[in-house]
Design a protein around this motif. Sequence first.
Motif, PDB file in Angstrom:
ATOM      1  N   UNK A  63       0.978  -1.324   0.048  1.00  0.00           N
ATOM      2  CA  UNK A  63       0.017   0.011   0.078  1.00  0.00           C
ATOM      3  C   UNK A  63       1.004   1.129  -0.174  1.00  0.00           C
ATOM      4  N   UNK A  64       0.615   1.960  -1.367  1.00  0.00           N
ATOM      5  CA  UNK A  64       1.405   3.366  -1.011  1.00  0.00           C
ATOM      6  C   UNK A  64       0.715   4.337  -1.445  1.00  0.00           C
ATOM      7  N   UNK A  65      -0.593   4.214  -2.034  1.00  0.00           N
ATOM      8  CA  UNK A  65      -1.688   5.354  -2.023  1.00  0.00           C
ATOM      9  C   UNK A  65      -2.557   5.571  -0.704  1.00  0.00           C
ATOM     10  N   UNK A 322     -14.983   1.540  -7.452  1.00  0.00           N
ATOM     11  CA  UNK A 322     -14.941   0.382  -6.685  1.00  0.00           C
ATOM     12  C   UNK A 322     -14.479   0.451  -5.204  1.00  0.00           C
ATOM     13  N   UNK A 323     -15.130   0.005  -4.264  1.00  0.00           N
ATOM     14  CA  UNK A 323     -14.600  -0.110  -2.812  1.00  0.00           C
ATOM     15  C   UNK A 323     -14.461  -1.580  -2.559  1.00  0.00           C
ATOM     16  N   UNK A 330      -6.950  -8.921  -2.840  1.00  0.00           N
ATOM     17  CA  UNK A 330      -6.512  -9.887  -3.908  1.00  0.00           C
ATOM     18  C   UNK A 330      -7.251  -9.813  -5.276  1.00  0.00           C
ATOM     19  N   UNK A 331      -8.669  -9.542  -5.135  1.00  0.00           N
ATOM     20  CA  UNK A 331      -9.517  -9.101  -6.263  1.00  0.00           C
ATOM     21  C   UNK A 331      -9.291  -7.743  -6.671  1.00  0.00           C
ATOM     22  N   UNK A 332      -9.033  -6.797  -5.820  1.00  0.00           N
ATOM     23  CA  UNK A 332      -8.738  -5.454  -6.171  1.00  0.00           C
ATOM     24  C   UNK A 332      -7.536  -5.025  -7.135  1.00  0.00           C
ATOM     25  N   UNK A 333      -6.627  -6.050  -7.201  1.00  0.00           N
ATOM     26  CA  UNK A 333      -5.581  -5.912  -7.990  1.00  0.00           C
ATOM     27  C   UNK A 333      -5.909  -6.534  -9.231  1.00  0.00           C
ATOM     28  N   UNK A 341     -10.807   3.776 -10.727  1.00  0.00           N
ATOM     29  CA  UNK A 341      -9.817   3.775  -9.553  1.00  0.00           C
ATOM     30  C   UNK A 341     -10.644   2.999  -8.452  1.00  0.00           C
ATOM     31  N   UNK A 342      -9.649   2.022  -8.025  1.00  0.00           N
ATOM     32  CA  UNK A 342     -10.331   0.908  -7.001  1.00  0.00           C
ATOM     33  C   UNK A 342      -9.533   1.205  -5.689  1.00  0.00           C
ATOM     34  N   UNK A 343     -10.259   1.355  -4.787  1.00  0.00           N
ATOM     35  CA  UNK A 343      -9.785   1.451  -3.217  1.00  0.00           C
ATOM     36  C   UNK A 343     -10.115   0.573  -2.281  1.00  0.00           C
TER      37      UNK A 343
END
Length: 348
Positions: A63-65, A322-323, A330-333, A341-343
């Motif tokens: 996590x960097x954002x 998407x949140x 694992x799904x978010x990537x 943008x997914x968060x």
Amino acid sequence: MKAITVVPGQPGQVETRDVDEPGPAQGSLLVEGRLLGICGTDIDIVDKGYGAPPPGQGRLLVGHESLGTVLEAPEGSGFAPGDLVVGIVRRPDPVPCGPCSHGEWDFCRNGLYTERGIKELNGFGSERWRSEPEYAVKLDPGLGDRGVLLEPVSVLAKAWEQTDRILTRSSWKPQVALVTGAGPIGLFAAMLGVQRGLEVHVLDLNASGPKPQLVADLGATFHTGDVRDIGLEPDVAIECTGVGSLVYALTDVVGAGAVICLTGISPGSRKVAVDLDATNREMVLENIVVFGSVNAGRRHYEQAADALAKADPGWLDRLITRRVPMSGFADAVHKHSDDVKVVVDLHA
């Protein structure tokens, strides 16, 4: 506390697990994690083994954002409990090189820098995290969840700052900008171009989904197809795809005195036959500049905060498509067709 950890290059090893609370040695600011943005770097870490865990550790807290709320802050730090903050990603190398010694870690010359959630430092993907005050940026509380967009915007703030500096070599002023790629980076490049008063065009492969309307609502023009066929001769090009053939094509279409800024990195290894002699001749005779830009310094985070404050809040809200909870990292990537943008919600 809960945190998202990975073994770089092993997608099956993505885990949300219990880890120790961060200690004061990791920074005097204690922050409650709020949201975590996902980008292509996270995908490369999980799927391709990019990055590295801290020395002596087998797993990387990713996590960097980041976006969080200050829980504890020392007197005189400029922060107070309740402040909305983002953590700066890169840290200077320990030697340090010349740029790092002047706070320009985004221009590190020896590659010994470290990066939160990417390279040898644990990231912000946890319920709580710490930071030194000098590596945190306070945001206008009115930004709310939109503050999670700050880090990617900082990358484009640097790209535009460097572009602007190069353009001062001549008295003429640019009027037309072309952005290639309409992912989050491309959309932020377009946003900053519009804020500069330029006529902005965005080129992307995909005409479906929310991107064309997002571009139009910026006051920019959306295109698909070959860059040579869209009838533009831009003064500035911000390249956000990393596709080598497109980079080469841009040198053919930009106008005299143009600046091409490269911000994208492609994982591919496609070979393209090019006439380098002709390209060299054209770039020399037309005063064309091509340069690369990566990461961001503190001032670019501050520029990005100003840019977000000027942007339409409703437009920024629509970028977060998407949140997911921590358990859904694992799904978010793995992007869905309509993702922008997914968060990750660090408390869901």
